[in-house]
Design a protein around this motif. Structure first.
Motif, mmCIF file in Angstrom:
data_model
loop_
_atom_site.group_PDB
_atom_site.id
_atom_site.type_symbol
_atom_site.label_atom_id
_atom_site.label_comp_id
_atom_site.label_asym_id
_atom_site.label_seq_id
_atom_site.Cartn_x
_atom_site.Cartn_y
_atom_site.Cartn_z
ATOM 1 N N GLN A 67 0.834 -1.203 0.000
ATOM 2 C CA GLN A 67 0.000 0.000 0.000
ATOM 3 C C GLN A 67 0.871 1.256 0.000
ATOM 4 N N GLN A 68 1.941 1.243 0.781
ATOM 5 C CA GLN A 68 2.863 2.378 0.795
ATOM 6 C C GLN A 68 3.539 2.545 -0.560
ATOM 7 N N LEU A 69 3.864 1.431 -1.207
ATOM 8 C CA LEU A 69 4.464 1.491 -2.547
ATOM 9 C C LEU A 69 3.503 2.139 -3.533
ATOM 10 N N VAL A 70 2.247 1.720 -3.514
ATOM 11 C CA VAL A 70 1.248 2.278 -4.428
ATOM 12 C C VAL A 70 1.110 3.781 -4.199
ATOM 13 N N GLN A 71 1.057 4.192 -2.945
ATOM 14 C CA GLN A 71 0.950 5.626 -2.654
ATOM 15 C C GLN A 71 2.187 6.383 -3.126
ATOM 16 N N HIS A 72 3.357 5.808 -2.908
ATOM 17 C CA HIS A 72 4.608 6.446 -3.354
ATOM 18 C C HIS A 72 4.631 6.603 -4.868
ATOM 19 N N ASN A 73 4.181 5.569 -5.576
ATOM 20 C CA ASN A 73 4.269 5.550 -7.039
ATOM 21 C C ASN A 73 3.223 6.411 -7.735
ATOM 22 N N THR A 74 2.155 6.774 -7.034
ATOM 23 C CA THR A 74 1.039 7.482 -7.651
ATOM 24 C C THR A 74 1.447 8.643 -8.545
ATOM 25 N N PRO A 75 2.331 9.546 -8.144
ATOM 26 C CA PRO A 75 2.662 10.686 -9.016
ATOM 27 C C PRO A 75 3.398 10.292 -10.298
ATOM 28 N N TYR A 76 4.045 9.159 -10.299
ATOM 29 C CA TYR A 76 4.903 8.764 -11.420
ATOM 30 C C TYR A 76 4.192 7.899 -12.453
ATOM 31 N N VAL A 77 3.162 7.182 -12.021
ATOM 32 C CA VAL A 77 2.523 6.176 -12.865
ATOM 33 C C VAL A 77 1.393 6.782 -13.682
ATOM 34 N N ARG A 78 1.435 6.498 -15.005
ATOM 35 C CA ARG A 78 0.294 6.849 -15.844
ATOM 36 C C ARG A 78 -0.853 5.927 -15.483
ATOM 37 N N TRP A 79 -1.999 6.159 -16.079
ATOM 38 C CA TRP A 79 -3.176 5.373 -15.723
ATOM 39 C C TRP A 79 -3.059 3.912 -16.116
ATOM 40 N N GLY A 80 -1.996 3.525 -16.770
ATOM 41 C CA GLY A 80 -1.823 2.152 -17.213
ATOM 42 C C GLY A 80 -1.161 1.229 -16.217
ATOM 43 N N ALA A 81 -1.137 1.537 -14.923
ATOM 44 C CA ALA A 81 -0.517 0.644 -13.947
ATOM 45 C C ALA A 81 -1.268 -0.674 -13.894
ATOM 46 N N VAL A 82 -0.555 -1.788 -13.748
ATOM 47 C CA VAL A 82 -1.161 -3.112 -13.800
ATOM 48 C C VAL A 82 -0.594 -3.973 -12.676
ATOM 49 N N VAL A 83 -1.444 -4.744 -12.043
ATOM 50 C CA VAL A 83 -1.012 -5.726 -11.059
ATOM 51 C C VAL A 83 -1.451 -7.083 -11.558
ATOM 52 N N ILE A 84 -0.568 -8.091 -11.491
ATOM 53 C CA ILE A 84 -0.927 -9.399 -12.043
ATOM 54 C C ILE A 84 -0.842 -10.497 -11.001
ATOM 55 N N GLY A 85 -1.526 -11.595 -11.287
ATOM 56 C CA GLY A 85 -1.440 -12.788 -10.471
ATOM 57 C C GLY A 85 -2.244 -12.727 -9.189
ATOM 58 N N LEU A 86 -3.345 -12.040 -9.190
ATOM 59 C CA LEU A 86 -4.108 -11.865 -7.958
ATOM 60 C C LEU A 86 -5.317 -12.790 -7.905
ATOM 61 N N THR A 87 -5.416 -13.520 -6.812
ATOM 62 C CA THR A 87 -6.581 -14.360 -6.563
ATOM 63 C C THR A 87 -6.900 -14.300 -5.074
ATOM 64 N N GLY A 88 -8.098 -14.660 -4.703
ATOM 65 C CA GLY A 88 -8.491 -14.782 -3.308
ATOM 66 C C GLY A 88 -8.141 -13.574 -2.461
ATOM 67 N N LEU A 89 -7.362 -13.816 -1.405
ATOM 68 C CA LEU A 89 -6.987 -12.757 -0.479
ATOM 69 C C LEU A 89 -6.152 -11.676 -1.152
ATOM 70 N N TYR A 90 -5.308 -12.058 -2.110
ATOM 71 C CA TYR A 90 -4.510 -11.065 -2.821
ATOM 72 C C TYR A 90 -5.402 -10.090 -3.572
ATOM 73 N N LEU A 91 -6.429 -10.621 -4.222
ATOM 74 C CA LEU A 91 -7.351 -9.770 -4.964
ATOM 75 C C LEU A 91 -8.092 -8.833 -4.008
ATOM 76 N N THR A 92 -8.493 -9.347 -2.848
ATOM 77 C CA THR A 92 -9.150 -8.513 -1.841
ATOM 78 C C THR A 92 -8.205 -7.414 -1.358
ATOM 79 N N ALA A 93 -6.944 -7.767 -1.096
ATOM 80 C CA ALA A 93 -5.958 -6.778 -0.651
ATOM 81 C C ALA A 93 -5.704 -5.741 -1.735
ATOM 82 N N PHE A 94 -5.647 -6.182 -3.005
ATOM 83 C CA PHE A 94 -5.463 -5.255 -4.122
ATOM 84 C C PHE A 94 -6.612 -4.265 -4.190
ATOM 85 N N ARG A 95 -7.833 -4.762 -4.077
ATOM 86 C CA ARG A 95 -8.998 -3.872 -4.136
ATOM 87 C C ARG A 95 -8.994 -2.878 -2.977
#
Length: 123
Positions: A67-95
């Motif tokens: 979560q801290q990484l995502v917040q840090h990266n926000t100013p640098y990342v275009r709207w095309g940021a992608v996270v892969i390989g998420l299922t179950g708890l990972y998908l819940t944490a991503f959301r």
């Protein structure tokens, strides 16, 4: 593997490779810190990212670090940021991370190649 820039269809992308990490939170944090340096050396609003978390271990400490990484990266990342390989708890944490950061430019995929193709199509 380590985080690195790659080219796909003439687009430069930063692969944030955290696959298989998380059993040792210090190892995951070290790679996150390394990637923060990489991304913050880029111009704001220009970076396309693929964050690979396949086979990673989900713990409250690891979720906070991501979560801290995502917040840090926000100013640098275009709207095309992608996270892969998420299922179950990972998908819940991503959301939860997406909701907390209010980032609308994150999209989940299960395959690196699919993520690269989607990113390559973004303006």
């Amino acid at each position: 593997m380590m985080s690195r820039f790659l080219e796909h269809r003439d687009k430069r992308m930063l692969l944030l490779d955290y696959s298989g990490l998380g059993a040792d939170p210090a190892e995951l944090q070290a790679e996150i810190d390394r990637s923060k340096v990489m991304i913050s050396s880029e111009a704001p609003g220009t970076v396309l990212t693929i964050c690979d978390v396949r086979g990673s271990r989900i713990t409250p400490t690891n979720v906070r670090a991501m979560q801290q990484l995502v917040q840090h990266n926000t100013p640098y990342v275009r709207w095309g940021a992608v996270v892969i390989g998420l299922t179950g708890l990972y998908l819940t944490a991503f959301r939860a991370t997406q909701a907390l950061s209010r980032r609308k430019n994150l999209r989940a995929f299960n395959d690196v190649d699919e993520a690269k193709e989607w990113l390559a199509q973004q303006p």
